[in-house]
Structure formats: structure tokens, C-alpha cells
Scaffold this motif. Structure first.
Motif, short mmCIF file in Angstrom:
data_model
loop_
_atom_site.label_atom_id
_atom_site.label_comp_id
_atom_site.label_asym_id
_atom_site.label_seq_id
_atom_site.Cartn_x
_atom_site.Cartn_y
_atom_site.Cartn_z
N LYS A 60 0.59 -1.10 -0.35
CA LYS A 60 -0.09 0.47 -0.31
C LYS A 60 0.74 1.03 0.03
N GLN A 78 1.81 7.52 3.61
CA GLN A 78 0.01 6.94 3.28
C GLN A 78 -0.37 6.49 5.37
N THR A 123 -4.56 8.28 4.80
CA THR A 123 -5.32 9.34 3.34
C THR A 123 -5.93 8.38 2.25
N GLY A 124 -7.20 7.83 1.85
CA GLY A 124 -7.32 7.42 0.63
C GLY A 124 -7.21 5.76 1.13
N ASP A 125 -7.42 5.09 -0.18
CA ASP A 125 -7.57 4.02 -0.25
C ASP A 125 -5.66 2.40 0.31
N THR A 126 -5.34 3.50 0.04
CA THR A 126 -3.46 2.87 0.08
C THR A 126 -3.54 3.57 1.84
N ALA A 127 -4.08 3.59 2.93
CA ALA A 127 -3.33 3.97 3.67
C ALA A 127 -3.13 3.15 4.41
#
Length: 285
Positions: free
Chosen positions: A201, A209, A212-216
Motif C-alpha cells: 500500500k 500513506q 489517506t485514501g485507499d492506500t492508508a
């Protein structure tokens, strides 16, 4: 010599002139016993004389004038062998050792074992949940085929191998953590899995990351921390490993398991992903 002197009752009477009965009376009180209650049995500890005055235990049988009675106890004369057991009474007030307290279920750990059980349920249950999504398609999961496709789109080489390793680590490691069985191996397995997920991720987008967002990687970080905690604390007594040393007193082996888990994760990521997950973070810009 008068009969009084011969019988040893006069002022000049010595040890050699005492009668046998009088010699026995002197010998039983010569050990410094002041009261019948100096012994926990409430009797004169006749064997105390032989311990305090060893010399008297090596002289004759006491049947002849001029001889001191022999040792009291097994092998002694004129004494019931059962009285010798008075000398074998162990001192009172001794405290059990730490090992004995642990075997007897010493409760001074408080709620520690229950807390470790809860930690194992949460961490192991989370991995098992995601593993069953990948293995059987439960809980709206992708199943094996969907997992293989996901790994292929994510840039993993040999996606079939990557999917199999991921699924086995989550299902097997999660189940063993819940049971508290082979806990170091289970915690090391789920740690290696979640570290690879963290690096995957994090490597998708530059910069850190964390949330934040889908890559958290926030959830991955928490799960990795829980696995590391279990490695260093052990599963506790509410586990199938409760009879093992690592259950309550992990040692240097915990460090070995941690190093091996990190090494396995890094080597797997390097071989199957071939990228630097730390690109864009601090000195890795």
C-alpha cells in the motif's frame, strides 16, 4: 566403701558410680532441654541429645556401669524407633519458590492473561476474517480466483504463489492466534503478511500513506503492532500453549522470531513485487 557410696548416692559419686537408670536420666536431660514444650510434639526430644553431643552417641550401650547410653533412634538401645522421627520435622515458615507458585496457579498476574486473550481474539480474528474472504469468498470476499486477480493487477510476480502465501498466512496464523497454539510461529506469520501489505500500500503512491485514501496503512500498522506485542508477551495462560515457556515468560527467542518475520516479509516483497515501498518518505525521496 559404704553401700551408699557404692550406689552412687553420696557426695563423692561420679559418672562411673551412677546406676544405669540414673545415667539414662542424666543423658536425656544433658542436651539443654528446659521444658517438654521445647519440641512441637510436647515431649522431651530424646534425639536432640545425639545431635548436640555427638560424642555420647558413640559410647557403649549403657547396660554396664561406667558406660554412656548409645545413640537414640534407629540402631540405638532402649528406644522406640518411632521417636527418631521427631528430629525429621522440617522447619516451618518456608515460602514456595516462584516456579512452585506458577505451578499452583498463583493469581498475582491479575487480569493480564484475560487481556492477552482479548488481544489474541482481536488480532487473530481480524486476520482469519480476511483470510476466509480470500479462501472461501465468505463475508463478501473475492475468493481464491479474485485474490489471484487482485495480486496480478497489483503488480505481484507469480500471482498464484503470492495469493496462496497471503491466504495461508491469514487463515492459518489467525486461527492459531485465537487458539494460542504455536503462538510465536502464528504471530510471526501474520506479522510477515501484514508487513507485505503495508509495503504494498505504501509503495503505490509517494509520501507517507498512513491515513489517506485507499492506500492508508493505519490499520496495517495497528495489526503489525498487535502481532509484535504478542511475540514479546506470549499468549498468556488462556491458551493451548499455557504449558510452554513462551506462554508467560518469553525470552530471547522473541527477538529471533521478530527478525525472521521482518526478513521473510522483506525478501518476499523484493522477490514478488520488486520495488521500493519507501519511495517519497523522508531520506528515501
Amino acid at each position: 566403701m559404704s553401700a551408699k557410696a557404692r550406689n552412687g548416692s553420696g557426695p563423692s559419686a561420679g559418672p562411673g558410680n551412677l546406676s544405669t537408670a540414673e545415667q539414662r536420666a542424666v543423658s536425656t536431660t544433658a542436651g539443654g532441654v528446659h521444658s517438654p514444650y521445647d519440641s512441637p510434639t510436647g515431649q522431651f526430644p530424646r534425639v536432640a541429645m545425639t545431635k548436640e553431643i555427638p560424642a555420647m552417641a558413640s559410647v557403649g550401650s549403657g547396660d554396664k556401669p561406667g558406660e554412656t547410653p548409645g545413640p537414640v533412634g534407629p540402631g540405638g538401645t532402649g528406644t522406640d524407633d518411632s521417636t527418631y522421627t521427631y528430629a525429621s520435622i522440617p522447619p516451618s515458615g518456608t515460602q514456595p519458590t516462584g516456579e512452585l507458585r506458577r505451578r499452583n496457579g498463583d493469581g498475582r498476574r491479575g487480569t493480564l492473561d484475560f487481556g492477552l486473550f482479548i488481544l489474541r481474539l482481536v488480532v487473530g480474528g481480524t486476520f482469519l476474517y480476511h483470510g476466509l474472504q480470500k479462501l472461501a469468498g465468505w463475508f463478501d470476499g473475492p475468493g481464491l480466483d479474485g485474490t489471484k486477480e487482485m495480486m496480478e493487477k497489483g503488480g505481484w510476480d507469480h500471482p498464484s504463489v503470492a495469493a496462496a502465501m497471503l491466504t495461508a498466512g491469514e487463515v492459518g496464523g489467525g486461527a492459531l492466534l485465537i487458539l494460542g497454539l504455536a503462538t510465536p510461529l502464528a504471530a510471526g506469520a501474520v506479522l510477515a503478511v501484514i508487513l507485505d501489505a503495508w509495503m504494498w500500500k505504501q509503495g503505490m503512491i509517494p509520501d507517507f500513506q498512513y491515513s489517506t485514501g485507499d492506500t492508508a496503512v493505519e490499520m496495517d500498522t495497528i495489526l503489525a503492532g498487535g502481532a509484535i506485542a504478542i511475540i514479546f508477551t506470549g499468549p498468556g495462560r488462556w491458551a493451548l500453549d499455557r504449558g510452554r515457556t513462551w506462554a508467560t515468560r518469553p525470552g530471547a527467542g522473541s527477538v529471533v522470531v521478530l527478525v525472521l518475520a521482518f526478513a521473510a516479509a522483506i525478501l518476499t516483497y523484493w522477490y514478488l513485487q520488486d520495488g521500493n515501498p519507501l519511495t517519497g518518505i523522508g531520506p528515501f525521496d
